[in-house]
Design a protein around this motif. Structure first.
Motif, mmCIF file in Angstrom:
data_model
loop_
_atom_site.group_PDB
_atom_site.id
_atom_site.type_symbol
_atom_site.label_atom_id
_atom_site.label_comp_id
_atom_site.label_asym_id
_atom_site.label_seq_id
_atom_site.Cartn_x
_atom_site.Cartn_y
_atom_site.Cartn_z
ATOM 1 N N LEU C 95 0.820 -1.211 0.000
ATOM 2 C CA LEU C 95 0.000 0.000 0.000
ATOM 3 C C LEU C 95 0.858 1.267 0.000
ATOM 4 C CD1 LEU C 95 -2.916 -0.792 2.449
ATOM 5 C CD2 LEU C 95 -3.028 -0.434 -0.015
ATOM 6 N N GLY C 96 2.164 1.098 0.207
ATOM 7 C CA GLY C 96 3.031 2.262 0.109
ATOM 8 C C GLY C 96 3.688 2.696 1.405
ATOM 9 N N ILE C 97 3.851 1.757 2.348
ATOM 10 C CA ILE C 97 4.597 2.097 3.557
ATOM 11 C C ILE C 97 5.994 1.506 3.441
ATOM 12 C CG2 ILE C 97 4.765 1.791 6.045
ATOM 13 C CD1 ILE C 97 1.802 1.776 6.219
ATOM 14 N N GLY C 98 6.982 2.372 3.362
ATOM 15 C CA GLY C 98 8.361 1.903 3.319
ATOM 16 C C GLY C 98 8.982 2.123 4.676
ATOM 17 N N ARG C 99 10.067 1.380 4.948
ATOM 18 C CA ARG C 99 10.643 1.582 6.274
ATOM 19 C C ARG C 99 12.117 1.255 6.300
ATOM 20 N NH1 ARG C 99 9.172 -1.082 12.021
ATOM 21 N NH2 ARG C 99 11.174 -0.374 12.764
ATOM 22 N N ALA C 180 17.663 3.456 0.336
ATOM 23 C CA ALA C 180 17.473 3.189 -1.089
ATOM 24 C C ALA C 180 16.536 2.011 -1.289
ATOM 25 C CB ALA C 180 18.826 2.902 -1.746
ATOM 26 N N ARG C 181 16.692 0.976 -0.463
ATOM 27 C CA ARG C 181 15.833 -0.195 -0.570
ATOM 28 C C ARG C 181 14.374 0.192 -0.340
ATOM 29 N NH1 ARG C 181 16.915 -4.891 3.606
ATOM 30 N NH2 ARG C 181 15.966 -3.389 5.023
ATOM 31 N N ALA C 182 14.147 1.026 0.671
ATOM 32 C CA ALA C 182 12.773 1.446 0.939
ATOM 33 C C ALA C 182 12.253 2.306 -0.211
ATOM 34 C CB ALA C 182 12.712 2.214 2.252
ATOM 35 N N LEU C 183 13.117 3.210 -0.737
ATOM 36 C CA LEU C 183 12.671 4.092 -1.814
ATOM 37 C C LEU C 183 12.377 3.312 -3.093
ATOM 38 C CD1 LEU C 183 14.956 7.228 -1.452
ATOM 39 C CD2 LEU C 183 12.593 6.932 -0.727
ATOM 40 N N ALA C 184 13.076 2.202 -3.290
ATOM 41 C CA ALA C 184 12.885 1.411 -4.500
ATOM 42 C C ALA C 184 11.452 0.904 -4.596
ATOM 43 C CB ALA C 184 13.868 0.246 -4.536
ATOM 44 N N GLY C 185 10.806 0.780 -3.477
ATOM 45 C CA GLY C 185 9.414 0.335 -3.488
ATOM 46 C C GLY C 185 8.444 1.480 -3.764
ATOM 47 N N GLU C 186 8.975 2.667 -4.002
ATOM 48 C CA GLU C 186 8.176 3.852 -4.269
ATOM 49 C C GLU C 186 7.056 4.037 -3.254
ATOM 50 O OE1 GLU C 186 7.027 4.036 -8.362
ATOM 51 O OE2 GLU C 186 8.923 3.159 -8.996
ATOM 52 N N PRO C 187 7.454 4.215 -2.005
ATOM 53 C CA PRO C 187 6.447 4.344 -0.949
ATOM 54 C C PRO C 187 5.800 5.720 -0.945
ATOM 55 C CG PRO C 187 8.615 4.645 -0.025
ATOM 56 C CD PRO C 187 8.819 4.346 -1.478
ATOM 57 N N ARG C 188 4.639 5.826 -0.330
ATOM 58 C CA ARG C 188 4.010 7.132 -0.089
ATOM 59 C C ARG C 188 4.474 7.655 1.251
ATOM 60 N NH1 ARG C 188 -2.320 6.358 -0.806
ATOM 61 N NH2 ARG C 188 -2.227 8.615 -0.957
ATOM 62 N N LEU C 189 4.669 6.714 2.166
ATOM 63 C CA LEU C 189 5.064 7.081 3.520
ATOM 64 C C LEU C 189 6.334 6.322 3.861
ATOM 65 C CD1 LEU C 189 4.427 8.271 6.387
ATOM 66 C CD2 LEU C 189 3.173 6.164 6.816
ATOM 67 N N LEU C 191 8.944 5.372 6.790
ATOM 68 C CA LEU C 191 9.200 5.357 8.228
ATOM 69 C C LEU C 191 10.706 5.222 8.431
ATOM 70 C CD1 LEU C 191 6.495 2.695 9.208
ATOM 71 C CD2 LEU C 191 6.206 5.166 9.065
ATOM 72 N N LEU C 192 11.298 6.174 9.123
ATOM 73 C CA LEU C 192 12.744 6.139 9.329
ATOM 74 C C LEU C 192 13.023 5.927 10.808
ATOM 75 C CD1 LEU C 192 13.532 9.237 7.122
ATOM 76 C CD2 LEU C 192 14.352 6.938 6.648
ATOM 77 N N LEU C 222 7.479 11.761 5.314
ATOM 78 C CA LEU C 222 8.442 11.088 6.185
ATOM 79 C C LEU C 222 7.936 11.079 7.623
ATOM 80 C CD1 LEU C 222 11.847 12.704 5.071
ATOM 81 C CD2 LEU C 222 10.872 10.540 4.335
ATOM 82 N N LEU C 223 8.007 9.913 8.223
ATOM 83 C CA LEU C 223 7.732 9.821 9.657
ATOM 84 C C LEU C 223 8.996 9.266 10.288
ATOM 85 C CD1 LEU C 223 6.155 9.707 12.260
ATOM 86 C CD2 LEU C 223 5.042 7.643 11.478
ATOM 87 N N LEU C 224 9.674 10.078 11.100
ATOM 88 C CA LEU C 224 10.918 9.562 11.644
ATOM 89 C C LEU C 224 10.930 9.555 13.162
ATOM 90 C CD1 LEU C 224 13.619 12.205 11.756
ATOM 91 C CD2 LEU C 224 11.932 12.523 9.980
ATOM 92 N N ILE C 225 11.662 8.589 13.674
ATOM 93 C CA ILE C 225 11.973 8.542 15.092
ATOM 94 C C ILE C 225 13.368 9.079 15.209
ATOM 95 C CG2 ILE C 225 12.607 6.994 16.938
ATOM 96 C CD1 ILE C 225 10.694 5.052 16.020
#
Lengths: 371, 305, 287
Positions: C95-99, C180-189, C191-192, C222-225
């Motif tokens: 659904l577009g959540i990368g992490r 880069a791995r998370a971005l490769a999935g072309e996420p909408r959100l 999580l870092l 971006l949602l980051l901790i």
């Protein structure tokens, strides 16, 4: 500023937890490094595979020159190695790549052979139909075994699957004894398969196809998903890999390939025996991938070569072998040698033969059982 | 009614033997993370050694037993140093495969040293042929001894693990390697002692089983081992009491099934066959494992280092 | 060259910010311990939102709930209006959540490029039988995926490492590969999890620039901790401070970080900073 004061103590506590880190360029404009898995490497591998294949195709002619009249007999022995390679590959896909600690493949090995014998010899069904049904049955069994396997943890899975092998073996024995036979003879095999050369080329074709298919599969999203869940289940899931589905798929693919090896083995020996589903058989499978190299295609081949050749070489010795006061039947010695070599390989060469051949190659070091 | 009681009694006897084996399996698994498929071979090695002492030099029975128990301790120590130690950090499956290999090696060595054990031989004990009659009950002397010895052993073991410093150190190591190390427990020594203890338990179980069966060969422990493993897993693989209970359960199930199935047949299939019994036990085991993935008496997940 | 794969904010309703991630009444209990208590969060499309708080405040648990590694005891989590709690981790990724993970969790036996290809997993369709063939739709899809993965690498300046094994890279680069791995999935959100952890002080400013660049050029939420307040102040448009699983304050960083309660939460507990958070990651993520 208040903030600065806050940052520093927190920062320091973190730094002390993490190991010192090399210079970390955030924009990696560093020098281009030599690649390890680049195009050249791929070409080398392709060439090597092709050479091996050509050598195997020409092997019968070579044997004619070398062995003369006994060429067919020698070829028959090589056929066995090719069959074992399929079984090794099956175990490797499941354990070396998808990291499922299953010891149950020998169950499929025996079941498919017995199904073939029953369908082909007793029910008089055509050979290829019988093979097909046996493979489908293995796929189904793989699904049935794989399903529960996902919900139990590593140690439990290893015990349960080994138990499955023992159980299958004793049920097959029971079938044999209640039918009043020692082993299940394949009496209605197609005549052509009685010819050692035909059988050799058939098995060679199938083995080559299976290895080529596996090669492709491991370079697809499916194979990558398996390796990913081996390296980090958490990250694999976060990348969108459906863990359950892919583990189950690994079980099914492995079961079908083991089943294929099983029917070929039965065809090769014109008999199916209950010992095909035994702990010894399991050990043989495991020896192949551990000695060959877990998580390596060429390792599967090397492992099969090893497991296939040891008995051949030992076969040249007198039986029973007398060493001073010791007397050893060769069959016992063979399994003992598997045991010793397996132990040595596990302790000293966790990457297996293939890792020794391709030093520093990209081979997983005995990753099979990552808990 | 009496028949049922008799069956329960023999279930108790076989079960306590499985429990003893399961105990050793769990002890090793908990402390060193080794799923020991060579446990049967360890037991067989010591038992075969006893057989040789009894038939070769014809030593007095108890002296021979004592020597073979010492042999078992030595064997445990050798196996730990030569094989378990180098693999300590390896993944669980690697260690499990290694124990399968170890079993092969042990069996090969036994066959090489004493080829007569390749085929089934008679295992002589002084108790053979003697029996106790208690009311309507029939109890062979061997079975009585098995009950007595396993019960004593379990009590002693429990006291040892709960009360002695060494036992407490062993349990601490089982609970957490790092913590144990920090507490100053010589972890390496504990590993060695655990393997020796487990090997001793294996030898005792092996000898008792041999005495009951009266016939042994080099592989006589193989069918027993799987059932002991099932017992250990049902017990949760992480609790010593669980292991004993699991073993008892398997033993009872086996004997009750034998009673129920004896003499029945399904078409040409003789249901009294041990293979069928084993299959049913295994099916029940898998079912229980699915319902309770951590075993019947299992606690939280075991996390090993 | 990188324009092709960028996902710009989908609709131009602009100005009116849309809620991308909505967390309501999130409560997580581990045994008797309440790790997160009745938390409400709202992350708008296209913003940079930071979740901060002392160690053990429950930040990682919140992240794990959003990824699906931890099942909350109660509450709801929605992505663009769709309920996530019924979905497994892999469906959420689709659904577009990368992490990213604090400890990397890279696929260490693979090359950098292959890591990115796994990152694209949910965007690929090839089935078992297609994958066995050397030609056909699966291979075309694969070639396209490799092309895109290379573009992502180029965009991050990692192209020269494409065929290197990740295990051979220095830690800083590994962190970037995780992104880069998370971005490769072309996420909408995206999580870092503590992007600045382990980054040397002198690099922190550069990191902040990077985060802003991903946000601006990709239109990525971006949602980051984060522990490092410098980074948080530099990049986050809004932050939420957690303490003992409860929301302490929420709003613009400059204001929130001056609130007495927030200051006390940090200063008061400075002494007891321990490795609890670390344990949390491995424990919960594994489940």
């Amino acid at each position: 500023m208040a903030m600065k004061r806050l940052v520093l103590p927190l920062k320091r506590s973190r730094d002390s937890q993490n190991a010192p880190i090399e210079a970390t360029p955030l924009t990696a404009s560093g020098r281009p490094e030599r690649t390890s898995g680049g195009v050249r490497h791929a070409w080398q591998r392709a060439t090597a595979s092709l050479l091996v294949l050509i050598a195997l195709v020409l092997l019968p002619s070579l044997f004619d020159l070398l062995f003369g009249d006994s060429a067919d007999f020698q070829l028959h022995r090589v056929t066995l190695i090719l069959i074992l390679a399929i079984a090794a590959l099956a175990q490797n896909l499941l354990t070396g790549y998808a990291a499922q600690p299953s010891l149950g493949n020998a169950a499929f090995f025996g079941v498919s052979a017995y199904l073939l014998a029953w369908l082909n010899s007793d029910l008089q069904q055509p050979y290829w139909l019988a093979v097909l049904i046996a493979l489908l049955a293995c796929a189904l069994l793989g699904l049935i075994v794989g399903g529960p396997a996902l919900s139990v943890s590593g140690a439990h899975l290893a015990i349960a699957t080994l138990g499955l092998v023992v159980l299958t073996g004793s049920l097959l024995t029971l079938w044999d004894t209640s039918a009043g036979r020692q082993s299940y003879e394949l009496t209605a095999l197609p005549e052509a398969l009685g010819d050692d050369r035909v059988l050799y080329y058939l098995v060679l074709t199938l083995t080559a196809l299976v290895f080529f298919g596996a090669f492709q599969l491991l370079r697809s999203r499916i194979g990558r998903a398996w390796i990913a869940l081996r390296d980090s289940e958490v990250a694999a899931a976060a990348c969108g890999v459906a863990l359950t589905r892919y583990k189950l798929l690994a079980f099914v693919v492995s079961a079908v390939l083991t089943g294929l090896a099983g029917v070929l083995y039965a065809t090769w020996g014109t008999t199916a025996t209950a010992s095909m589903s035994s702990v010894d058989q399991t050990i043989a499978f495991l020896t192949m991938i551990v000695v060959g190299g877990a998580g390596s295609l060429s390792g599967s081949l090397l492992g099969a070569l090893f497991v296939g050749l040891v008995p051949l070489l030992l076969g040249e010795l007198p039986d029973p072998l007398t060493l001073g006061p010791l007397q050893l039947p060769i069959a016992t010695l063979t399994t003992g040698i598997y045991g010793v070599l397996l132990l040595l390989a596990l302790i000293f060469f966790p990457g297996g033969l293939s890792a020794i051949f391709s030093r520093g190659g990209r081979l997983a070091q005995g990753e099979g059982g990552k808990p | 009614m009496l028949a049922l009681l008799q069956v329960l009694l023999s279930g108790l006897i076989t079960g306590s033997l499985y429990g003893l084996l399961a105990l050793g399996i769990v002890l090793i698994y908990r402390t060193t993370g080794v799923l020991n498929f060579a446990y049967g071979a360890l037991a067989a090695a010591s038992t075969c050694f006893l057989y040789i002492l009894l038939t070769g030099p014809r030593l007095p029975f108890w002296l021979a037993v004592l020597l073979s128990l010492l042999f078992a301790l030595l064997l445990g120590a050798v196996v730990e140093r030569a094989f378990a130690r180098p693999l300590l950090a390896a993944p669980i499956l690697t260690k499990a495969i290694a124990t399968l290999a170890l079993a092969l090696v042990l069996q090969t060595v036994i066959q090489a040293l004493w080829p007569q054990l390749t085929t089934p031989v008679h295992f002589p004990t002084p108790f053979e042929g003697h029996a106790l009659r208690l009311g309507g009950f029939y109890l062979s002397l061997t079975d009585g001894l098995v009950l007595l010895i396993t019960a004593l052993l379990l009590i002693v073991l429990q006291l040892f693990l709960l009360r002695t410093r060494l036992g407490i150190a062993m349990r601490a190591t089982a609970d957490g390697l790092e913590a144990a190390r920090l507490m100053g427990i010589p972890v390496g020594l504990i590993f060695l002692l655990v393997w020796m203890l487990a090997s001793l338990l294996a030898a005792i179980a092996g000898i008792l089983i041999a005495a009951r069966q009266t016939v042994i060969d080099v592989q006589f422990m193989d069918p027993v081992l799987l059932l002991a493993f099932i017992g250990a897993v049902l017990g949760g693989l992480d609790r010593l009491e669980g292991a004993v209970l699991g073993g008892l359960l398997v033993g009872l199930a086996e004997n009750v099934l034998a009673l129920l199935l004896a003499g029945h047949s399904l078409g040409p299939l003789d249901l009294g066959n041990p293979g069928i019994r084993e299959a049913l036990i295994f099916a029940g085991f898998v079912l229980l494992l699915l319902l309770r993935p951590r075993g019947l008496f299992g606690g939280a997940a075991l996390r090993r280092v | 060259m990188s324009d092709e794969w960028q996902t710009a904010p989908q609709e131009a309703e602009a100005h009116q910010p849309r809620t991308l991630l909505e967390v309501q009444g999130l409560t997580v209990r581990f045994g008797g311990l309440v790790a997160v208590a009745d938390l409400d969060l709202r992350v708008e499309e296209g913003e940079i939102f930071a979740l901060v708080g002392p160690n053990g405040a429950g930040k990682t648990t919140v992240l794990n709930c959003i990824s699906g590694f931890v099942r909350p005891s109660s509450g709801s989590i929605r992505l663009a209006g769709q309920d996530l709690l019924a979905l497994g981790t892999e469906r959420r990724a689709a659904l577009g959540i990368g992490r990213t993970f604090q400890n990397g969790q890279l696929f260490s036996s693979m090359t950098v490029l292959e890591n990115l290809l796994v990152g694209r997993h949910s965007r690929l369709r090839a089935g078992l039988f297609q994958s066995l063939l050397p030609i056909g739709p699966a291979r075309r899809e694969e070639a396209a995926a490799r092309q895109r993965a290379r573009e992502v690498l180029a965009w991050l300046g990692l192209e020269s490492y494409a065929d290197r094994l990740v295990a051979t890279l220095p830690a800083g680069l590994q962190k970037l590969v995780g992104v880069a791995r998370a971005l490769a999935g072309e996420p909408r959100l995206l999580l870092l999890d503590e992007p600045a952890a382990g980054v040397p002080l002198r690099e922190v400013a550069a990191l902040a620039d990077q985060l802003r660049r991903w946000n601006a050029e990709l239109g990525l939420t971006l949602l980051l901790i984060e522990h490092n307040m410098e980074v948080v102040q530099a990049v986050a448009q809004r932050i939420c401070v957690l303490n003992y699983g409860r929301k302490l304050a929420e709003g613009e960083p400059a204001t929130v970080l001056r609130e007495p309660a927030v200051l006390e939460a940090y200063l008061g507990r400075e002494e007891e900073i321990d490795a609890r958070e670390e344990g949390e990651v491995s424990d919960h993520a594994a489940g």
